[in-house]
Design an enzyme around this catalytic site. Structure first.
Site, PDB file in Angstrom:
ATOM      1  N   LYS A   1      60.275  47.794  43.647  1.00  0.00           N
ATOM      2  CA  LYS A   1      59.017  47.207  44.141  1.00  0.00           C
ATOM      3  C   LYS A   1      57.865  47.830  43.368  1.00  0.00           C
ATOM      4  CE  LYS A   1      57.778  44.209  47.244  1.00  0.00           C
ATOM      5  NZ  LYS A   1      58.553  43.042  47.681  1.00  0.00           N
TER       6      LYS A   1
ATOM      7  N   ASP B   1      54.501  39.163  44.747  1.00  0.00           N
ATOM      8  CA  ASP B   1      54.520  39.551  46.166  1.00  0.00           C
ATOM      9  C   ASP B   1      53.105  39.278  46.678  1.00  0.00           C
ATOM     10  OD1 ASP B   1      56.190  40.914  48.327  1.00  0.00           O
ATOM     11  OD2 ASP B   1      54.416  42.171  48.361  1.00  0.00           O
TER      12      ASP B   1
HETATM   13  P1  NAD Z   1      50.223  36.027  50.869  1.00  0.00           P
HETATM   14  O1  NAD Z   1      49.236  37.054  50.417  1.00  0.00           O
HETATM   15  O2  NAD Z   1      50.381  34.766  50.101  1.00  0.00           O
HETATM   16  O3  NAD Z   1      49.896  35.587  52.392  1.00  0.00           O
HETATM   17  C1  NAD Z   1      49.717  36.496  53.435  1.00  0.00           C
HETATM   18  C2  NAD Z   1      49.098  35.715  54.620  1.00  0.00           C
HETATM   19  O4  NAD Z   1      48.951  36.606  55.722  1.00  0.00           O
HETATM   20  C3  NAD Z   1      47.702  35.156  54.376  1.00  0.00           C
HETATM   21  O5  NAD Z   1      47.565  33.938  55.066  1.00  0.00           O
HETATM   22  C4  NAD Z   1      46.783  36.213  55.000  1.00  0.00           C
HETATM   23  O6  NAD Z   1      45.533  35.656  55.379  1.00  0.00           O
HETATM   24  C5  NAD Z   1      47.615  36.581  56.211  1.00  0.00           C
HETATM   25  N1  NAD Z   1      47.308  37.906  56.755  1.00  0.00           N
HETATM   26  C6  NAD Z   1      47.065  39.071  56.108  1.00  0.00           C
HETATM   27  N2  NAD Z   1      46.839  40.052  56.989  1.00  0.00           N
HETATM   28  C7  NAD Z   1      46.972  39.500  58.213  1.00  0.00           C
HETATM   29  C8  NAD Z   1      46.874  39.989  59.536  1.00  0.00           C
HETATM   30  N3  NAD Z   1      46.594  41.267  59.763  1.00  0.00           N
HETATM   31  N4  NAD Z   1      47.076  39.123  60.556  1.00  0.00           N
HETATM   32  C9  NAD Z   1      47.368  37.828  60.314  1.00  0.00           C
HETATM   33  N5  NAD Z   1      47.466  37.293  59.107  1.00  0.00           N
HETATM   34  C10 NAD Z   1      47.264  38.126  58.067  1.00  0.00           C
HETATM   35  O7  NAD Z   1      51.599  36.817  50.990  1.00  0.00           O
HETATM   36  P2  NAD Z   1      53.063  36.188  51.035  1.00  0.00           P
HETATM   37  O8  NAD Z   1      53.614  36.157  49.663  1.00  0.00           O
HETATM   38  O9  NAD Z   1      53.037  34.964  51.871  1.00  0.00           O
HETATM   39  O10 NAD Z   1      53.856  37.373  51.795  1.00  0.00           O
HETATM   40  C11 NAD Z   1      53.826  37.498  53.208  1.00  0.00           C
HETATM   41  C12 NAD Z   1      54.923  38.462  53.634  1.00  0.00           C
HETATM   42  O11 NAD Z   1      56.200  37.990  53.172  1.00  0.00           O
HETATM   43  C13 NAD Z   1      54.799  39.886  53.110  1.00  0.00           C
HETATM   44  O12 NAD Z   1      55.307  40.766  54.076  1.00  0.00           O
HETATM   45  C14 NAD Z   1      55.715  39.874  51.887  1.00  0.00           C
HETATM   46  O13 NAD Z   1      56.179  41.188  51.538  1.00  0.00           O
HETATM   47  C15 NAD Z   1      56.822  39.003  52.404  1.00  0.00           C
HETATM   48  N6  NAD Z   1      57.655  38.394  51.356  1.00  0.00           N
HETATM   49  C16 NAD Z   1      57.114  37.564  50.428  1.00  0.00           C
HETATM   50  C17 NAD Z   1      57.935  36.978  49.483  1.00  0.00           C
HETATM   51  C18 NAD Z   1      57.406  35.977  48.491  1.00  0.00           C
HETATM   52  O14 NAD Z   1      58.229  35.344  47.813  1.00  0.00           O
HETATM   53  N7  NAD Z   1      56.107  35.780  48.374  1.00  0.00           N
HETATM   54  C19 NAD Z   1      59.308  37.264  49.469  1.00  0.00           C
HETATM   55  C20 NAD Z   1      59.826  38.114  50.445  1.00  0.00           C
HETATM   56  C21 NAD Z   1      58.989  38.665  51.386  1.00  0.00           C
END
Ligand code: NAD
Length: 408
Positions: free
Chosen positions: A101, A141
């Site tokens: 990571k 991410d």
């Molecule tokens: P992103 O930045 O695209 O979206 C995050 C979303 O969460 C946004 O809508 C943001 O406004 C919201 N957010 C942030 N803080 C918040 C809070 N305190 N309360 C409510 N909403 C909040 O990120 P993403 O890529 O969608 O990732 C989201 C999660 O999924 C993370 O934990 C990430 O590690 C995990 N993840 C992502 C991927 C991927 O392919 N992008 C893969 C595996 C896991």
């Protein structure tokens, strides 16, 4: 307890069940390499310095694999925790990758496109010798996307003087990216949700779902569940949530969010806070935003029967204890959000084979993988009468231990 401590504690529990030796435990807990460095860019005629990391946790099954996060609150502990989670995730899914990571403590929303590009390129300049298609394969991410992967790959190829598209996944299609990669994590979560709903013998159109987080992952989960006929009653982003007990039109919510950059005020919906969303009267709750949102303070208010962890680490250890005591079913992150790394694996394969996978092939292979692993975890949990997280970690750890033992 920090996020890292709670993952280690989770593993310690498994290590006890499997009576693992100190040496094997150390081999699984400690990261193989921790790269810590600083990124300096020019911002508004001043120098902006940001701490950055790449944690290469474990390479037992293949190259380190894991996203790079740009976030103002990220730190080394969080990156180590996420890297360790990737080791378990790849092992559980049977992928030929280890865990890794990366992170930069920076707020991408405060940077211009040019500044963001400079951060991305500097990151690669600092660690390019430790990357490579058979060594360490980053991906997007939180706060990073396919454009950032394009800059990173371009910088990497300039530095090594050769083409190496398999070194980064999550690229745009015209740069060697795979179809459905952007949708993959959310889509994988939707496949798991559909599977568990079948196990419960619930009907999709009568199953209410609340989703926290409407970024890359939350959007595609919501869209795929909406298209499968589920009733999405609430959504939220960092500015707050929207609620409609009759069900939200997700396609319209996506257009609204695209146009305004937030969900608040979506026509026909009621405004709710992120805390209210978590405690809604719903059948399924999907935290898809970030870690540690369900804690000992709010776990007892959760009414959903099933919590599907689409974000990484959304439930703290003490929060989980309360949920399990209240007979909630928690489907763990290392299974639910593994669609992203699974499709990254397809991208890596197609780059290495110099081929291009069709949408049907990606979709079929992803479906098959998510369903098979979910059913393996579900059946073992039923048989052994243990929760799904413990089961998923047991399966992942057993494979890691077998691999370690095969080298002795
Ligand atoms: P992103 O930045 O695209 O979206 C995050 C979303 O969460 C946004 O809508 C943001 O406004 C919201 N957010 C942030 N803080 C918040 C809070 N305190 N309360 C409510 N909403 C909040 O990120 P993403 O890529 O969608 O990732 C989201 C999660 O999924 C993370 O934990 C990430 O590690 C995990 N993840 C992502 C991927 C991927 O392919 N992008 C893969 C595996 C896991």
């Amino acid at each position: 307890m920090t996020f890292l401590e709670s993952i280690i504690k989770q593993f310690e529990k498994i290590a006890e069940i499997l009576t693992l030796s100190k040496k094997i435990k150390k081999r699984i807990i400690e990261p193989e390499n921790v790269l810590s460095f600083k990124i300096k860019i020019k911002k508004d005629s001043q120098e902006l310095t940001s701490p950055a990391w790449r944690v290469q946790h474990n390479s037992l099954f293949g190259p380190y694999k894991g996203g790079i996060r740009f976030h103002p609150e990220t730190d080394l502990e969080e990156v180590k925790a996420l890297a360790m989670l990737m080791t378990f995730k790849c092992s559980l899914m049977g992928l030929p990758f280890g865990g890794g990571k990366g992170g930069v403590r920076i707020n991408p929303k405060e940077l211009s496109e040019k500044e963001l590009e400079e951060v991305a390129r500097s990151y690669v300049r600092k660690i390019f010798q430790s990357l490579g298609e058979d060594r360490d394969v980053p991906a997007p991410d939180m706060g990073t996307d396919e454009k950032i992967m394009t800059w990173m790959l371009d910088e990497y190829e300039k530095l090594i003087g050769d083409k190496s598209p398999a070194t980064f996944t999550g690229k745009p299609i015209d740069k060697g990216g795979v179809i459905l990669r952007k949708e993959a994590t959310g889509l994988g979560g939707a496949i798991i949700t559909e599977e568990i709903v079948k196990k419960m013998a619930w009907q999709p159109n009568k199953t209410r779902i609340a989703i926290q987080g409407f970024g890359n992952v939350g959007i595609y989960a919501a869209l795929n569940l909406f298209e499968r006929g589920f009733k999405i009653i609430a959504l939220s982003d960092s500015l707050g949530g929207i609620f409609d007990p009759a069900g939200l039109n997700i396609k319209e919510a996506i257009d609204y969010k695209k146009a305004l950059k937030y969900l608040k005020g979506f026509p026909g919906s009621q405004e709710i806070t992120n805390q209210e969303l978590l405690s809604l009267e719903t059948d399924i709750l999907i935290p898809a935003a970030r870690e540690n949102v369900i804690t000992k303070n709010n776990a007892k208010k959760i009414k959903a029967k099933i919590i599907i962890e689409l974000a990484n680490g959304p439930i703290t250890e003490r929060g989980e204890k309360i949920l399990l005591k209240n007979k909630k079913i928690i489907v763990p992150d290392i299974l639910v959000n593994a669609g992203g790394v699974t499709v990254s694996y397809f991208e890596w394969c197609q780059n290495k084979e110099n081929s291009s996978w069709s949408k049907e092939r990606v979709s079929q292979e992803l479906n098959k993988k998510m369903k098979n692993v979910f059913n393996e975890v579900w059946q073992m949990a039923q048989k052994e009468k243990i929760d799904l997280r413990t089961t998923a970690y047991l399966l992942a750890t057993k494979r890691l231990v077998e691999k370690i033992k095969s080298y002795v």
